[in-house]
Design a protein around this motif. Structure first.
Motif, PDB file in Angstrom:
ATOM      1  N   MET A   1       0.811  -1.053  -0.035  1.00  0.00           N
ATOM      2  CA  MET A   1      -0.065   0.011   0.147  1.00  0.00           C
ATOM      3  C   MET A   1       0.839   1.236   0.048  1.00  0.00           C
ATOM      4  N   ASN A   2       1.961   1.129  -0.555  1.00  0.00           N
ATOM      5  CA  ASN A   2       2.739   2.170  -0.584  1.00  0.00           C
ATOM      6  C   ASN A   2       2.188   3.634  -1.216  1.00  0.00           C
ATOM      7  N   ASN A   3       2.482   4.579  -0.751  1.00  0.00           N
ATOM      8  CA  ASN A   3       1.789   5.827  -1.019  1.00  0.00           C
ATOM      9  C   ASN A   3       2.987   7.192  -0.974  1.00  0.00           C
ATOM     10  N   MET A   4       4.103   6.767  -0.931  1.00  0.00           N
ATOM     11  CA  MET A   4       5.137   7.857  -0.884  1.00  0.00           C
ATOM     12  C   MET A   4       5.740   8.316  -2.193  1.00  0.00           C
ATOM     13  N   PRO A   5       6.180   9.571  -1.977  1.00  0.00           N
ATOM     14  CA  PRO A   5       6.728  10.236  -3.177  1.00  0.00           C
ATOM     15  C   PRO A   5       7.722   9.351  -3.983  1.00  0.00           C
ATOM     16  N   ASP A   6       7.700   9.159  -5.084  1.00  0.00           N
ATOM     17  CA  ASP A   6       8.703   8.402  -6.109  1.00  0.00           C
ATOM     18  C   ASP A   6       8.770   6.857  -5.462  1.00  0.00           C
ATOM     19  N   GLY A   7       7.810   6.357  -4.818  1.00  0.00           N
ATOM     20  CA  GLY A   7       7.631   5.151  -4.166  1.00  0.00           C
ATOM     21  C   GLY A   7       8.639   4.872  -3.214  1.00  0.00           C
ATOM     22  N   PHE A   8       9.182   5.927  -2.479  1.00  0.00           N
ATOM     23  CA  PHE A   8      10.137   5.622  -1.449  1.00  0.00           C
ATOM     24  C   PHE A   8       9.618   4.823  -0.335  1.00  0.00           C
ATOM     25  N   THR A   9      10.647   3.794  -0.187  1.00  0.00           N
ATOM     26  CA  THR A   9      10.261   2.895   0.985  1.00  0.00           C
ATOM     27  C   THR A   9      11.334   2.967   2.030  1.00  0.00           C
ATOM     28  N   VAL A  10      10.827   2.697   3.416  1.00  0.00           N
ATOM     29  CA  VAL A  10      12.113   2.850   4.602  1.00  0.00           C
ATOM     30  C   VAL A  10      12.953   1.347   4.212  1.00  0.00           C
ATOM     31  N   PRO A  11      14.302   2.053   4.058  1.00  0.00           N
ATOM     32  CA  PRO A  11      15.153   0.891   3.758  1.00  0.00           C
ATOM     33  C   PRO A  11      15.310  -0.022   5.047  1.00  0.00           C
ATOM     34  N   TYR A  12      15.395  -1.300   4.493  1.00  0.00           N
ATOM     35  CA  TYR A  12      15.453  -2.400   5.550  1.00  0.00           C
ATOM     36  C   TYR A  12      16.775  -2.618   6.019  1.00  0.00           C
ATOM     37  N   SER A  13      16.987  -2.781   7.355  1.00  0.00           N
ATOM     38  CA  SER A  13      18.251  -3.083   7.924  1.00  0.00           C
ATOM     39  C   SER A  13      18.185  -3.946   9.300  1.00  0.00           C
ATOM     40  N   GLU A  14      18.857  -4.591   9.548  1.00  0.00           N
ATOM     41  CA  GLU A  14      18.861  -5.669  10.625  1.00  0.00           C
ATOM     42  C   GLU A  14      18.700  -5.018  11.936  1.00  0.00           C
ATOM     43  N   ASP A  15      19.450  -3.886  12.110  1.00  0.00           N
ATOM     44  CA  ASP A  15      19.389  -3.056  13.305  1.00  0.00           C
ATOM     45  C   ASP A  15      18.303  -2.143  13.502  1.00  0.00           C
ATOM     46  N   GLY A  16      17.336  -1.958  12.534  1.00  0.00           N
ATOM     47  CA  GLY A  16      16.204  -1.363  12.525  1.00  0.00           C
ATOM     48  C   GLY A  16      16.362   0.226  12.775  1.00  0.00           C
ATOM     49  N   VAL A  17      17.535   0.657  12.758  1.00  0.00           N
ATOM     50  CA  VAL A  17      17.728   2.104  12.984  1.00  0.00           C
ATOM     51  C   VAL A  17      16.826   2.966  11.979  1.00  0.00           C
ATOM     52  N   GLN A  18      17.132   2.833  10.713  1.00  0.00           N
ATOM     53  CA  GLN A  18      16.374   3.766   9.928  1.00  0.00           C
ATOM     54  C   GLN A  18      14.913   3.740   9.779  1.00  0.00           C
ATOM     55  N   LYS A  19      14.486   2.731  10.260  1.00  0.00           N
ATOM     56  CA  LYS A  19      12.822   2.334  10.249  1.00  0.00           C
ATOM     57  C   LYS A  19      12.519   3.282  11.756  1.00  0.00           C
ATOM     58  N   MET A  20      13.285   3.002  12.553  1.00  0.00           N
ATOM     59  CA  MET A  20      12.788   3.780  13.898  1.00  0.00           C
ATOM     60  C   MET A  20      13.001   5.080  13.920  1.00  0.00           C
ATOM     61  N   ASN A  21      14.063   5.708  12.871  1.00  0.00           N
ATOM     62  CA  ASN A  21      14.191   7.207  12.739  1.00  0.00           C
ATOM     63  C   ASN A  21      12.849   7.563  12.107  1.00  0.00           C
ATOM     64  N   PHE A  22      12.482   6.824  11.238  1.00  0.00           N
ATOM     65  CA  PHE A  22      11.248   7.380  10.430  1.00  0.00           C
ATOM     66  C   PHE A  22       9.866   7.448  11.230  1.00  0.00           C
ATOM     67  N   ILE A  23       9.891   6.315  12.137  1.00  0.00           N
ATOM     68  CA  ILE A  23       8.759   6.143  12.936  1.00  0.00           C
ATOM     69  C   ILE A  23       8.716   7.387  14.015  1.00  0.00           C
ATOM     70  N   ARG A  24       9.882   7.625  14.490  1.00  0.00           N
ATOM     71  CA  ARG A  24       9.896   8.832  15.573  1.00  0.00           C
ATOM     72  C   ARG A  24       9.339  10.286  15.055  1.00  0.00           C
ATOM     73  N   ARG A  25       9.264  10.357  13.707  1.00  0.00           N
ATOM     74  CA  ARG A  25       8.690  11.508  13.081  1.00  0.00           C
ATOM     75  C   ARG A  25       7.037  11.511  13.327  1.00  0.00           C
ATOM     76  N   CYS A  26       6.475  10.204  13.574  1.00  0.00           N
ATOM     77  CA  CYS A  26       4.944  10.188  13.524  1.00  0.00           C
ATOM     78  C   CYS A  26       4.441  10.162  14.902  1.00  0.00           C
ATOM     79  N   LYS A  27       3.285  10.618  15.086  1.00  0.00           N
ATOM     80  CA  LYS A  27       2.514  10.656  16.172  1.00  0.00           C
ATOM     81  C   LYS A  27       1.990   9.186  16.831  1.00  0.00           C
ATOM     82  N   PHE A  28       1.393   8.479  15.506  1.00  0.00           N
ATOM     83  CA  PHE A  28       1.184   7.215  15.723  1.00  0.00           C
ATOM     84  C   PHE A  28       1.872   6.225  14.720  1.00  0.00           C
ATOM     85  N   SER A  29       1.614   4.699  15.104  1.00  0.00           N
ATOM     86  CA  SER A  29       2.109   4.037  14.244  1.00  0.00           C
ATOM     87  C   SER A  29       0.900   2.757  14.121  1.00  0.00           C
TER      88      SER A  29
END
Length: 208
Positions: free
Chosen positions: A164-192
């Motif tokens: 259900m991706n709706n991001m500009p240019d099809g951006f996806t949060v990069p997958y990494s085993e440590d989860g840092v990039q995903k967590m940094n994106f999530i921290r910008r949001c009020k809810f998940s």
């Protein structure tokens, strides 16, 4: 000085970037044993659900199965298990659901002091997005798609995964085993949105 007993351990079937030296279980065992990580003739095999089918049966030593996913252990195959399943099997099973782990460090949340205790108004003031929705696929009950549609009718939801991706240019949060990039994106949001993909009695992942 007390001499620690030597224990030879082989890890089998963990995720691709798995680092046995940094693994929580390794660090715990080294407090009590002279732990040696080996490829041959282990005293114990510690295996994960990523293991190719039945590879662990090639080892006659005790087998320990560890997973945070929805795999209930088969005690015909494993001597000891550490899983999400709140079952009791004498001393052969340890209940450790995945939500007890820090998703970035994969360490247990041992102290509440590590959590951000600032006032909610201050925390929310730092967030510039309403809600994130990061999944690779739908759930078996279609609840993820339904949640996305309902929330999107109220306000924009950041669907930053392949599903259900709706991001500009099809951006996806990069997958990494440590989860840092995903967590940094999530921290910008009020809810998940954190719906599980399956309904299974007792199963709760890090999505709690």
């Amino acid at each position: 000085m007390e001499t620690k007993k030597t224990v030879r351990v082989k890890y089998l079937g963990f995720y691709p970037s798995f680092d046995p030296e940094q693994y929580l279980v390794t660090r715990i065992l080294r407090k009590y044993f002279d732990l040696q990580l080996v490829d041959k003739d282990p005293d114990f095999v510690i295996c994960n659900h990523f293991d190719p089918p039945f590879q662990y049966v090639n080892y006659s030593c005790p087998r320990v199965f560890i997973t945070g996913e929805n795999f209930s252990p088969d005690f015909n195959c494993f001597d000891y298990t550490i899983t999400f399943d709140p079952l009791q099997y004498n001393d052969r099973h340890f209940y450790a659901p995945y939500f007890l782990l820090d998703p970035c460090t994969r360490n247990f949340f041992l102290s509440p002091g590590a959590q951000d205790r600032r006032p909610m108004e201050e925390l929310l003031g730092e967030k510039d997005l309403f809600c994130d929705f990061i999944f690779t696929h739908d759930s078996v009950t279609d609840i993820r798609r339904q949640l996305f549609d309902k929330l999107s009718s109220y306000r924009r939801v950041e669907s930053a995964g392949p599903f259900m991706n709706n991001m500009p240019d099809g951006f996806t949060v990069p997958y990494s085993e440590d989860g840092v990039q995903k967590m940094n994106f999530i921290r910008r949001c009020k809810f998940s949105v954190v719906s599980e993909s399956v309904v299974l009695n007792g199963f709760i992942s890090e999505k709690v």
